[in-house]
Scaffold this motif. Structure first.
Motif, PDB file in Angstrom:
ATOM      1  N   SER A  45     -26.447  23.396   9.303  1.00 34.77           N
ATOM      2  CA  SER A  45     -25.073  24.055   9.275  1.00 34.77           C
ATOM      3  C   SER A  45     -24.026  22.928   9.896  1.00 34.77           C
ATOM      4  O   SER A  45     -22.773  23.105   9.441  1.00 34.77           O
ATOM      5  CB  SER A  45     -25.164  25.353  10.137  1.00 34.77           C
ATOM      6  OG  SER A  45     -23.999  25.591  10.666  1.00 34.77           O
ATOM      7  N   LEU A  46     -24.328  22.467  10.784  1.00 29.20           N
ATOM      8  CA  LEU A  46     -23.634  21.508  11.596  1.00 29.20           C
ATOM      9  C   LEU A  46     -22.789  20.417  10.301  1.00 29.20           C
ATOM     10  O   LEU A  46     -21.879  20.011  10.564  1.00 29.20           O
ATOM     11  CB  LEU A  46     -24.159  20.636  12.710  1.00 29.20           C
ATOM     12  CG  LEU A  46     -24.417  21.455  14.081  1.00 29.20           C
ATOM     13  CD1 LEU A  46     -25.359  20.824  15.023  1.00 29.20           C
ATOM     14  CD2 LEU A  46     -23.091  21.836  14.558  1.00 29.20           C
ATOM     15  N   ARG A  95     -20.674  21.761   7.703  1.00 32.69           N
ATOM     16  CA  ARG A  95     -19.381  22.209   8.331  1.00 32.69           C
ATOM     17  C   ARG A  95     -18.720  21.145   8.955  1.00 32.69           C
ATOM     18  O   ARG A  95     -17.712  21.349   9.599  1.00 32.69           O
ATOM     19  CB  ARG A  95     -19.410  23.509   9.255  1.00 32.69           C
ATOM     20  CG  ARG A  95     -20.041  24.816   8.584  1.00 32.69           C
ATOM     21  CD  ARG A  95     -20.421  25.748   9.691  1.00 32.69           C
ATOM     22  NE  ARG A  95     -18.984  26.227  10.148  1.00 32.69           N
ATOM     23  CZ  ARG A  95     -18.744  27.500  10.754  1.00 32.69           C
ATOM     24  NH1 ARG A  95     -20.041  28.013  10.972  1.00 32.69           N
ATOM     25  NH2 ARG A  95     -17.777  27.785  11.194  1.00 32.69           N
ATOM     26  N   SER A  96     -19.412  20.122   9.133  1.00 36.28           N
ATOM     27  CA  SER A  96     -18.627  19.257   9.892  1.00 36.28           C
ATOM     28  C   SER A  96     -17.373  18.330   8.965  1.00 36.28           C
ATOM     29  O   SER A  96     -17.411  18.565   7.792  1.00 36.28           O
ATOM     30  CB  SER A  96     -19.581  17.769  10.100  1.00 36.28           C
ATOM     31  OG  SER A  96     -19.772  17.199   8.874  1.00 36.28           O
ATOM     32  N   GLU A  97     -16.336  17.814   9.766  1.00 32.85           N
ATOM     33  CA  GLU A  97     -15.289  17.447   9.070  1.00 32.85           C
ATOM     34  C   GLU A  97     -15.456  16.413   7.565  1.00 32.85           C
ATOM     35  O   GLU A  97     -14.817  16.548   6.886  1.00 32.85           O
ATOM     36  CB  GLU A  97     -14.458  16.614  10.153  1.00 32.85           C
ATOM     37  CG  GLU A  97     -12.866  16.866   9.832  1.00 32.85           C
ATOM     38  CD  GLU A  97     -12.131  16.290  11.058  1.00 32.85           C
ATOM     39  OE1 GLU A  97     -11.406  15.345  10.819  1.00 32.85           O
ATOM     40  OE2 GLU A  97     -12.317  16.338  12.167  1.00 32.85           O
ATOM     41  N   ARG A  98     -16.237  15.613   8.052  1.00 33.62           N
ATOM     42  CA  ARG A  98     -16.245  14.824   6.916  1.00 33.62           C
ATOM     43  C   ARG A  98     -17.929  14.893   6.237  1.00 33.62           C
ATOM     44  O   ARG A  98     -18.191  13.996   5.196  1.00 33.62           O
ATOM     45  CB  ARG A  98     -16.437  13.005   7.556  1.00 33.62           C
ATOM     46  CG  ARG A  98     -15.305  13.024   8.454  1.00 33.62           C
ATOM     47  CD  ARG A  98     -15.535  11.348   9.162  1.00 33.62           C
ATOM     48  NE  ARG A  98     -14.476  11.534  10.211  1.00 33.62           N
ATOM     49  CZ  ARG A  98     -14.245  10.295  10.734  1.00 33.62           C
ATOM     50  NH1 ARG A  98     -14.953   9.245  10.509  1.00 33.62           N
ATOM     51  NH2 ARG A  98     -13.553  10.599  11.774  1.00 33.62           N
ATOM     52  N   ALA A 113     -22.812  13.629   9.768  1.00 36.88           N
ATOM     53  CA  ALA A 113     -23.106  13.536  11.266  1.00 36.88           C
ATOM     54  C   ALA A 113     -24.184  12.678  11.385  1.00 36.88           C
ATOM     55  O   ALA A 113     -25.223  12.330  10.692  1.00 36.88           O
ATOM     56  CB  ALA A 113     -23.597  14.864  11.649  1.00 36.88           C
ATOM     57  N   CYS A 114     -23.950  11.846  12.462  1.00 36.53           N
ATOM     58  CA  CYS A 114     -25.092  10.975  12.917  1.00 36.53           C
ATOM     59  C   CYS A 114     -25.899  11.256  13.684  1.00 36.53           C
ATOM     60  O   CYS A 114     -25.772  12.634  14.411  1.00 36.53           O
ATOM     61  CB  CYS A 114     -24.506   9.433  13.432  1.00 36.53           C
ATOM     62  SG  CYS A 114     -23.733   9.636  15.248  1.00 36.53           S
ATOM     63  N   ASP A 128     -24.476  12.562  17.088  1.00 34.55           N
ATOM     64  CA  ASP A 128     -23.867  13.751  17.102  1.00 34.55           C
ATOM     65  C   ASP A 128     -24.938  15.075  17.333  1.00 34.55           C
ATOM     66  O   ASP A 128     -24.556  15.809  18.117  1.00 34.55           O
ATOM     67  CB  ASP A 128     -23.058  13.940  15.881  1.00 34.55           C
ATOM     68  CG  ASP A 128     -21.935  12.904  15.814  1.00 34.55           C
ATOM     69  OD1 ASP A 128     -21.327  12.664  16.741  1.00 34.55           O
ATOM     70  OD2 ASP A 128     -21.451  12.623  14.546  1.00 34.55           O
ATOM     71  N   TYR A 137     -26.005   8.044   9.362  1.00 38.99           N
ATOM     72  CA  TYR A 137     -25.201   9.397   8.941  1.00 38.99           C
ATOM     73  C   TYR A 137     -25.719  10.321   8.186  1.00 38.99           C
ATOM     74  O   TYR A 137     -26.398   9.511   6.870  1.00 38.99           O
ATOM     75  CB  TYR A 137     -23.859   8.990   8.649  1.00 38.99           C
ATOM     76  CG  TYR A 137     -22.895   8.267   9.621  1.00 38.99           C
ATOM     77  CD1 TYR A 137     -21.840   9.023  10.563  1.00 38.99           C
ATOM     78  CD2 TYR A 137     -22.941   6.704  10.031  1.00 38.99           C
ATOM     79  CE1 TYR A 137     -21.399   8.111  11.441  1.00 38.99           C
ATOM     80  CE2 TYR A 137     -22.292   6.143  10.889  1.00 38.99           C
ATOM     81  CZ  TYR A 137     -21.437   6.824  11.740  1.00 38.99           C
ATOM     82  OH  TYR A 137     -20.875   6.244  12.363  1.00 38.99           O
TER      83      TYR A 137
END
Lengths: 131, 131
Positions: free
Chosen positions: A57-58, A61-64, A67-68, A71, A106
DNA sequence: CCTTCAAATTGACAATCTTCGATGTCAATG
DNA sequence: CATTGACATCGAAGATTGTCAATTTGAAGG
């Protein structure tokens, strides 16, 4: 996660003319191949953990759209090895992919299965919490 | 199947102005409630077993949309208690319901979630078996 | 090179899951 | 009311999972 073959059709009584007499199985059509069931179970199994669902989910829904690990690690009360462990399970199920850039990796949803994965999440998350 | 709270936002660095300097997490929005994640994981967990997927598939594709335990037991190389165990897990996840008629118990997909469940199965079963 | 830091891997442990054999329950039948 | 058949439940054995602490890998920078 063991798997078993469906019994041969011949092993069960073939007809159920009189429905009330006895339990004479109406055996249903070739439902699901063994390999197919196993593969599907693996995918569901990857989704069967709250931490992994939250990770997905993270990411989704992350901006790009990525996520690394740092994060993610920062988002849970859990050690970095545990997050890496969960990421590996999601990766093995072909749900996410990792991209190493410099010192960081990422993670993003697997390209092309983007919508499918979000659809699965949405379907389940619509379920009322009940009681 | 343990669950953990997301860390407070304050626990992680708030901005990532310079993307390359360091791993400063862009923490993503309130992604998924803890209860929601747990409930969703339970449902996926019920689906995360080849035997249970095959049971669901057998029920979904059966002529009358239902199957008694003896039908199912006859379809697997597995004892009746094991099948009952899997049926309980599917029932606890609100995926199937049992209807006792005489000596037999007939299981069907939960009324009203019929299409949702078939949709989940279809989504996953479209996945190529790969390697 | 040597150090530093992000991430993956390893080994250990407790908790959970799948299966089985044995037993319990409950409806139908004689 | 004793028996039979369908199904559920219980208890135990073995495998799998989630977590942590410790270690390793591999890229960047001095």
């Amino acid at each position: 996660m063991e798997i078993q073959e469906l019994k041969n059709k011949k092993d069960v009584a073939p007809n159920r003319e009189n429905d009330e007499t006895c339990c004479v199985p109406t055996l249903i059509e070739p439902a699901l191949g063994v390999k197919q069931a196993r593969k599907a179970a693996d995918v569901f199994n990857a989704l069967a953990d709250p931490t992994r669902l939250t990770i997905l989910s993270l990411i989704a829904r992350s901006e790009r759209g990525e996520a690394c690990v740092c994060d993610l690690t920062a988002s849970f009360n859990m050690g970095q090895p545990s997050i890496s462990h969960h990421l590996k399970i999601l990766k093995d199920a072909d749900l996410i992919q990792g991209d190493k850039r410099g010192k960081w990796v990422y993670y993003s949803l697997v390209a092309g299965r983007d919508e499918e994965i979000k659809g699965l999440l949405d379907t389940i998350l619509k379920i009322p919490l009940g009681v």
